[in-house]
Design an enzyme around this catalytic site. Structure first.
Site, PDB file in Angstrom:
ATOM      1  N   CYS A   1     -11.658 -18.123  21.535  1.00 48.68           N
ATOM      2  CA  CYS A   1     -10.687 -18.344  22.433  1.00 48.68           C
ATOM      3  C   CYS A   1     -11.064 -19.317  23.662  1.00 48.68           C
ATOM      4  CB  CYS A   1      -9.924 -17.095  22.978  1.00 48.68           C
ATOM      5  SG  CYS A   1     -10.937 -15.633  23.112  1.00 48.68           S
TER       6      CYS A   1
ATOM      7  N   ARG B   1     -21.482 -11.417  17.096  1.00 46.92           N
ATOM      8  CA  ARG B   1     -21.800 -10.361  18.052  1.00 46.92           C
ATOM      9  C   ARG B   1     -22.855  -9.035  17.512  1.00 46.92           C
ATOM     10  NH1 ARG B   1     -15.380  -8.968  18.441  1.00 46.92           N
ATOM     11  NH2 ARG B   1     -14.546 -11.004  19.016  1.00 46.92           N
TER      12      ARG B   1
ATOM     13  N   GLN C   1     -13.344 -14.868  11.851  1.00 41.02           N
ATOM     14  CA  GLN C   1     -12.256 -14.575  11.926  1.00 41.02           C
ATOM     15  C   GLN C   1     -10.989 -15.406  11.688  1.00 41.02           C
ATOM     16  OE1 GLN C   1     -12.485 -14.397  16.438  1.00 41.02           O
ATOM     17  NE2 GLN C   1     -12.299 -12.074  16.426  1.00 41.02           N
TER      18      GLN C   1
ATOM     19  N   ASP D   1      -8.363 -16.558  13.132  1.00 42.99           N
ATOM     20  CA  ASP D   1      -8.247 -16.577  14.583  1.00 42.99           C
ATOM     21  C   ASP D   1      -7.044 -17.304  14.889  1.00 42.99           C
ATOM     22  OD1 ASP D   1      -8.330 -15.569  16.887  1.00 42.99           O
ATOM     23  OD2 ASP D   1     -10.195 -16.317  17.672  1.00 42.99           O
TER      24      ASP D   1
ATOM     25  N   HIS E   1      -4.464 -18.926  18.521  1.00 36.27           N
ATOM     26  CA  HIS E   1      -4.011 -18.703  19.677  1.00 36.27           C
ATOM     27  C   HIS E   1      -2.573 -19.052  19.890  1.00 36.27           C
ATOM     28  CE1 HIS E   1      -8.063 -17.611  19.993  1.00 36.27           C
ATOM     29  NE2 HIS E   1      -7.838 -16.706  20.728  1.00 36.27           N
TER      30      HIS E   1
ATOM     31  N   LYS F   1      -0.902  -4.914  23.436  1.00 31.32           N
ATOM     32  CA  LYS F   1      -1.325  -5.301  21.938  1.00 31.32           C
ATOM     33  C   LYS F   1      -0.643  -4.620  20.819  1.00 31.32           C
ATOM     34  CE  LYS F   1      -5.443  -2.574  21.403  1.00 31.32           C
ATOM     35  NZ  LYS F   1      -6.622  -2.424  21.089  1.00 31.32           N
TER      36      LYS F   1
ATOM     37  N   HIS G   1      -3.474 -13.765  21.333  1.00 35.77           N
ATOM     38  CA  HIS G   1      -4.415 -13.775  20.416  1.00 35.77           C
ATOM     39  C   HIS G   1      -4.063 -13.219  19.052  1.00 35.77           C
ATOM     40  CE1 HIS G   1      -7.711 -14.098  23.595  1.00 35.77           C
ATOM     41  NE2 HIS G   1      -6.652 -13.610  24.132  1.00 35.77           N
TER      42      HIS G   1
END
Length: 646
Positions: A338, A367, A385, A387, A389, A473, A519
RNA sequence: GCCGAUGUAGCUCAGUUGGCCAGAGCAGCUGAUUUGUAAUCUGCAGGUCGGGGGUUCGAAUCCCUUCAUCGGCUCCA
């Protein structure tokens, strides 16, 4: 007399002080044997507790969660009773019923250990005790009495628990010589505990706190019938067979190497092909839905994460910053995409007319998971991911949510996860200070999620207090072929990052406004998703995902030339095909390639050469008859098209 | 990270209380066979018994240490 109202609305009168068990007996003796607990006026209680006022009642059998809960909770006490006999001086932590079975956390005492080799003996003792039809009896005591009892016993964990309880609410349960602090409810006796199995032993911190003592946790499960236990063991066996770590190795999808580093998955050619099939499919779908694909580096300046706040929150527990020859300059492996995406947003001015902006990336992030947390592909230190946004205006929030829910439903259907549930996580209404963002924004966002879910007919549970500090979320849980639940996709509202990165767009009033950020990930990560796919399909992937679609099996080497021609045609038609030219008998070739889970086996012999055909055999289904080569090409393409109708 | 268990060939596993050159099946490579819908036969090769250190005349086996893997680490009495 007391008036008892049953779930169907019927009302009967009974003597004051009658118990749930007696009521069941009067309905039918058979029922009395099958009920384990009762909900009386909304409170789950023992069947043997007298009812002294007009009440509603619901009796719980095995099929009810409440029934199972009492069954397993009583089993945990039985386990504890057996342990106390076998390990004098053992101390007890907690012993609850869980989703499948129960556990008890115990401290066997200084220098003593319980390992899985001890389980059979404990199990036998439990069976022995259960056969004695011990009665579970309840006793209410004062806090003082309870403390005295457990202090005398030397059960420091119990006394710690008691000291935190309100006086006047403390109850003890006994069966045989064993007495435990417990809220209940329990079975009337050990009689229904027919099938008992202790499953594993593990370490567990007292109260989950890593600074406190490590207790020994013993897991077990019980059933009212041996048959149910047998079925459960078969289920466990089936789950083991589908373990993605085992299949990943057998099917040559991925591997790990200690030389590369633990938790860092290496995708082998077939696994990479499968992964790429997913990515290509998703990319195509995303582009159709107005997403812009971006790409960002794997590292970022440490200041980027200071801006985003991630450094402060996770910095200590993540991969440590990388220094450069430049004095004071540091970079971090990116733990999320992000911040990079925010900077892409910031690179150009935005008008309210441009929004929503949907920015997607298959971004690999790093991570540092604790070594003990690593697990196959589902818990790794490097993962990609899917991912994206969404940068949008506050008034677009609900529509954006709906568009994502729609996308999730579409993708899950395409990968045949037909059954899934969703959870909406809201902020804790009693603890609003924990969260950032204005009240107004939170209310707006929470309302947007709830309404969007309703309008998309999404079956959801709402859990207050589970929201992230930066926004509410929506999480998706799929149910696989064995009924196991996996958390995959997630959609999160974020008011934090737009603030921190000072994101803005020009409104119709020509003023700067703050966009809202969403997200969202659908697969979650490629690693985790592939793991779920493997376990769900047992490695028999749908055709469009299969890394290899077909294999040609010549009956003998005489037909290798023709086989080569077929191979060329199929591969030129984008049907990834191999050829098994070994001088093995056809039966052997079929067996080996079936075990490799290749969807189509194409057998070629004299007949096929003469007629310009191939004999098609579908994996798991057998012979499908012969086809012309071109026929097979369109047959395959049709099947794939049907599977993923984009 | 912590508790417990495990670590023998690419994979699945044997290997007795420490004792002949560490075994098998599958996979791999040879050679033979040329096969019609889930295992053809032959031969060969393959292991510093996870790594390091120690005890011992002698260690896959016992001890220490290290690495990795597996089951777990509040679904609150």
């Amino acid at each position: 007399m007391v008036r008892i109202t049953f779930p169907d609305g019927s009302v009967r009168e009974y003597e004051n002080g009658i118990t749930g068990l007696q009521i069941a007996e009067q309905i039918s003796p058979k029922l009395a044997k099958e009920v384990y607990s009762a909900t009386v006026n909304g409170e789950v209680r023992d069947l043997t507790r007298p009812i002294t006022a007009d009440s509603t009642i619901k009796l719980h059998k095995w099929d009810d969660e409440e029934g199972k809960h009492a069954f397993w909770h009583s089993s945990a006490h039985l386990l504890a009773g057996a342990l106390e006999l076998l390990y004098p001086g053992i101390k007890f932590g907690i012993g609850p019923a869980v989703e499948s079975g129960f556990y008890y956390d115990v401290d066997p005492g200084e220098g003593k250990v319980i390992t899985d080799t001890d389980l059979p003996a404990i199990e036998s003792k439990m069976k022995e005790l259960a056969a004695g039809n011990l009665v579970y009896s309840r006793k209410e005591v004062s806090k003082k009495e309870a403390l005295e009892i457990f202090t005398k016993k030397g059960d420091e964990y119990k006394t710690e628990l008691i000291s935190e309880l309100e006086d006047g609410t403390i109850s003890l349960y006994s069966q045989g010589d064993f007495t435990d602090l417990c809220k209940g409810p329990h079975l009337p006796s050990t009689e229904p505990l027919k099938a008992i199995k202790l499953l594993s032993v593990a370490g567990a911190y007292w109260r989950g706190n890593e600074n406190r003592k490590m207790l020994t946790r013993i897991y077990g499960i019980t059933f009212p019938k041996q048959k149910l236990l047998d079925e459960y063991l078969v289920f466990l066996e089936e789950a083991r067979k589908r373990d993605h770590r085992k299949l990943g190795r057998e099917l040559e999808l991925f591997t790990f190497s200690p030389k590369v580093g633990m938790g860092l998955p290496l995708w082998m050619p077939k696994g990479a092909e499968l992964r790429q099939n997913l990515i290509s499919f998703m990319t195509k779908v995303l582009k159709k839905r107005g997403y812009k694909i971006v790409a960002t580096p794997h590292i970022g300046n440490v200041n980027l994460y200071k801006t985003s706040g991630h450094y402060e929150k996770y910095g200590k527990d993540s991969f440590q910053p990388i220094s450069t020859p430049q004095e004071g300059e540091q970079f971090m492996l990116k733990p999320m995409n992000c911040p990079h995406h925010c900077e892409i947003f910031n690179a150009t001015p935005h008008s309210y007319k441009d929004l929503p902006l949907r920015m997607a990336e298959f971004g690999t992030v790093y991570r540092y998971e604790q070594s003990g947390e690593l697990h196959g592909l589902t818990r790794v230190r490097s993962f990609t991911q899917d991912d994206a946004h969404h940068f949008c205006r506050p008034d677009q929030l609900k529509d954006e949510f709906k568009s994502i829910i729609d996308l999730v439903q579409f993708i899950f259907k395409a990968v045949s996860f037909e059954e899934f549930t969703a959870q909406i996580s809201l902020r804790d209404p009693d603890n609003k200070d924990k969260y950032i963002g204005t009240d107004e924004n939170w209310e707006k966002a929470e309302r947007a999620i709830i309404e969007a879910a309703q309008e998309k007919n999404l079956q959801t549970t709402v859990v207050p207090g589970e929201a992230a500090f930066y926004g509410p979320k929506l999480d998706f849980m799929v149910k696989d072929a064995l009924g196991r639940k996996w958390q995959l996709g997630t959609i999160q509202v974020d008011y934090n990052l737009p603030e921190r990165f000072d994101l803005s767009y020009n409104g119709s009033d020509n003023q700067k406004h703050r966009p809202v950020m969403l997200h969202r990930a659908i697969f979650g990560s490629m690693e985790r998703f592939v793991a779920v796919l493997i376990e769900n399909s047992a490695g028999k992937f749908p055709l469009w995902l299969a890394p290899e679609k077909a294999v040609i099996l010549p009956i003998s080497e005489k037909f290798n030339d023709y086989a080569g021609k077929v191979l060329e045609i199929l591969n030129n038609s984008d049907i990834c095909t191999l050829i098994d030219e070994r001088s093995e008998k056809i039966g052997k070739k079929i067996r080996d390639n079936e075990l490799k889970r290749i969807p189509y086996l194409l057998i070629i012999g004299e007949k096929e050469v003469e007629n310009g055909t191939i004999s098609v055999r579908k994996q798991g289904e057998g012979d499908k008859g012969s086809m012309k080569i071109e026929e097979f090409v369109s047959f395959i393409n049709d099947e794939i098209k049907k599977e993923i109708a984009v």
